[in-house]
Design a protein around this motif. Structure first.
Motif, PDB file in Angstrom:
ATOM      1  N   LEU A  50       0.814  -1.216   0.000  1.00  9.44           N
ATOM      2  CA  LEU A  50       0.000   0.000   0.000  1.00  9.44           C
ATOM      3  C   LEU A  50       0.849   1.268   0.000  1.00  9.44           C
ATOM      4  O   LEU A  50       0.319   2.377  -0.175  1.00  9.44           O
ATOM      5  N   GLY A  51       2.155   1.126   0.211  1.00  8.74           N
ATOM      6  CA  GLY A  51       3.051   2.283   0.230  1.00  8.74           C
ATOM      7  C   GLY A  51       3.061   3.035   1.538  1.00  8.74           C
ATOM      8  O   GLY A  51       3.479   4.202   1.589  1.00  8.74           O
ATOM      9  N   TRP A  52       2.625   2.381   2.616  1.00  9.74           N
ATOM     10  CA  TRP A  52       2.509   3.059   3.902  1.00  9.74           C
ATOM     11  C   TRP A  52       3.724   2.863   4.796  1.00  9.74           C
ATOM     12  O   TRP A  52       3.885   3.599   5.772  1.00  9.74           O
ATOM     13  N   LEU A  53       4.559   1.876   4.504  1.00 13.90           N
ATOM     14  CA  LEU A  53       5.789   1.727   5.285  1.00 13.90           C
ATOM     15  C   LEU A  53       6.804   2.741   4.780  1.00 13.90           C
ATOM     16  O   LEU A  53       7.011   2.889   3.582  1.00 13.90           O
ATOM     17  N   GLY A  54       7.439   3.438   5.715  1.00 13.25           N
ATOM     18  CA  GLY A  54       8.382   4.462   5.310  1.00 13.25           C
ATOM     19  C   GLY A  54       7.709   5.666   4.685  1.00 13.25           C
ATOM     20  O   GLY A  54       8.253   6.298   3.780  1.00 13.25           O
ATOM     21  N   VAL A  55       6.518   5.991   5.186  1.00 14.77           N
ATOM     22  CA  VAL A  55       5.799   7.129   4.616  1.00 14.77           C
ATOM     23  C   VAL A  55       6.607   8.421   4.729  1.00 14.77           C
ATOM     24  O   VAL A  55       6.484   9.320   3.889  1.00 14.77           O
ATOM     25  N   SER A  56       7.490   8.511   5.732  1.00 19.68           N
ATOM     26  CA  SER A  56       8.312   9.715   5.919  1.00 19.68           C
ATOM     27  C   SER A  56       9.680   9.595   5.266  1.00 19.68           C
ATOM     28  O   SER A  56      10.481  10.532   5.333  1.00 19.68           O
ATOM     29  N   ILE A  57       9.965   8.458   4.618  1.00 21.47           N
ATOM     30  CA  ILE A  57      11.246   8.260   3.936  1.00 21.47           C
ATOM     31  C   ILE A  57      11.190   8.936   2.563  1.00 21.47           C
ATOM     32  O   ILE A  57      10.181   8.835   1.863  1.00 21.47           O
ATOM     33  N   PRO A  58      12.250   9.613   2.138  1.00 21.57           N
ATOM     34  CA  PRO A  58      12.246  10.260   0.823  1.00 21.57           C
ATOM     35  C   PRO A  58      11.948   9.278  -0.313  1.00 21.57           C
ATOM     36  O   PRO A  58      12.314   8.095  -0.244  1.00 21.57           O
ATOM     37  N   GLU A  59      11.332   9.772  -1.348  1.00 22.03           N
ATOM     38  CA  GLU A  59      10.959   8.933  -2.489  1.00 22.03           C
ATOM     39  C   GLU A  59      12.183   8.299  -3.138  1.00 22.03           C
ATOM     40  O   GLU A  59      12.091   7.189  -3.679  1.00 22.03           O
TER      41      GLU A  59
END
Length: 378
Positions: A50-59
């Motif tokens: 879902l893309g929710w892990l590392g939501v604060s990690i840079p793309e």
């Protein structure tokens, strides 16, 4: 703070996911082998998809490129939902140091893995160096292009499920005890490393680590040799905010379950929530949790705005207050639920067990009071 519509939708989506995947005891038991595991690889994989892990990690490293506000929303809602992903927060804490001091190769491997659902651990405490990390004695001796590590670490969360350790080791002695400490990346399958579980009142979470001539290359150094203490400071302050956000979620879950119970349970011909002795205690809990939540997101918003000068003090304040409120909420809920609060079926006894650890790990709350008092010039 006032959340944006996008942030509110994100929090609601995470909450709905948890309600769908792990709301009931039966669901959580299925994910954790009857409650014996603290982490579910299957659930982590779904969250990564879902893309929710590392939501604060840079793309650039596989994350969503959001901020600490979004990360705290995720942590609060997964904690409230009792999602068995506790080791994720350990990796997120390690990520703070990699983000600031890691090489590009280290960032891509470690941060990218975190976003894909792999786990990371931090090995700091030793039998004689817990709150006083500057007294760490585990040795990492230079040998050509390698370091050879010998010694012991303890209370290492998630080491048994992590891919790597971020290890604090002594590479030299200096004028002060904080000099000469170095951070090294150690694969958890390294030859000479033994990971031994520590039995606690929860599922397997923490471990003793024994290093016997463990060899790692010099490329494993994170940041500068001998500068680990200063490299760790910001990461440890953010860790306290991470713990605080999770504590708010845990406290909210205790309140949610308590409210559901007192609105339904009847004694003396009326619901027990209608008795003043009960409803005033519930009101106090709701107020405490609301104030904790507000402060957590104020600190997170400050980090996102680059206002980090107060991070050490405010991170400690958040960790101190939120973990103690979460513990109080679980104990109050158990008391007001009577015998049902003690029964595993209703879940509150698990909340009580879990609530006793956060005031201890991430720096005991006694240490947080020391940090706060020193920041006030005392």
């Amino acid at each position: 703070m006032r959340f944006t519509e996008e942030q509110r939708q994100f929090a609601a989506a995470v909450r709905d996911f948890c309600d769908s995947e792990c709301k009931t005891l039966q669901q959580r038991d299925a994910l954790t082998d009857g409650g014996t595991l603290a982490n579910s690889p299957d659930l982590l994989a779904k969250l990564a998809e879902l893309g929710w892990l590392g939501v604060s990690i840079p793309e650039a490293y596989g994350g969503a490129g959001a901020g600490m506000v979004e990360e705290c929303l995720f942590l609060e809602q997964t904690s409230r939902g009792l999602a068995p992903i506790t080791a994720y927060s350990t990796g997120l804490t390690a990520a703070q140091t990699y983000l600031r001091y890691g090489t590009e190769a280290q960032k891509k491997e470690i941060l990218g893995g975190l976003c894909r659902g792999t786990l990371e651990a931090i090995a700091l405490s030793e039998p004689e160096a817990g709150s006083d990390l500057g007294s760490a004695r585990i040795s990492a001796v230079a040998d050509g292009d390698d370091f050879i590590i010998n010694g012991q670490k303890t209370w290492t969360s998630a080491a048994h499920v992590a891919d790597h350790l971020l290890l604090l080791a002594r590479t030299s002695t200096g004028h002060t005890k904080h000099e000469g400490l170095t951070l090294l990346i150690v694969p958890t399958d390294a030859q000479g490393l033994e990971i031994r579980p520590i039995e606690t009142m929860e599922a397997h979470t923490v471990n003793d680590l024994f290093f016997t001539d463990v060899r790692v290359p010099s490329e494993s150094v994170v940041g500068e040799v001998g500068r680990a203490w200063w490299h760790l400071l910001r990461g440890l302050s953010v860790e306290r905010l991470i713990i605080a956000a999770m504590a708010v979620g845990a406290a909210q879950r205790s309140l949610d379950d308590l409210l559901a119970y007192v609105k339904q349970r009847e004694q003396f011909g009326r619901t027990i929530g209608s008795f003043q002795a009960v409803r005033h205690r519930v009101a106090d809990l709701a107020t405490e949790i609301a104030f904790c939540r507000s402060f957590v997101y104020e600190v997170a918003e400050g980090i996102d705005a680059g206002e980090e000068q107060q991070l050490a003090r405010e991170g400690s304040m958040a960790k101190l207050k939120c973990t103690e409120v979460a513990k109080h909420a679980a104990l109050e809920a158990m008391q007001l639920m009577g015998g049902y609060g003690y029964a595993r079926e209703y879940g509150m006894e698990g909340q009580v067990r879990k609530a006793h650890a956060p005031p201890i790990y991430g720096g005991t709350n006694e240490i947080q009071r020391e940090i706060i008092s020193k920041s006030l010039g005392l």
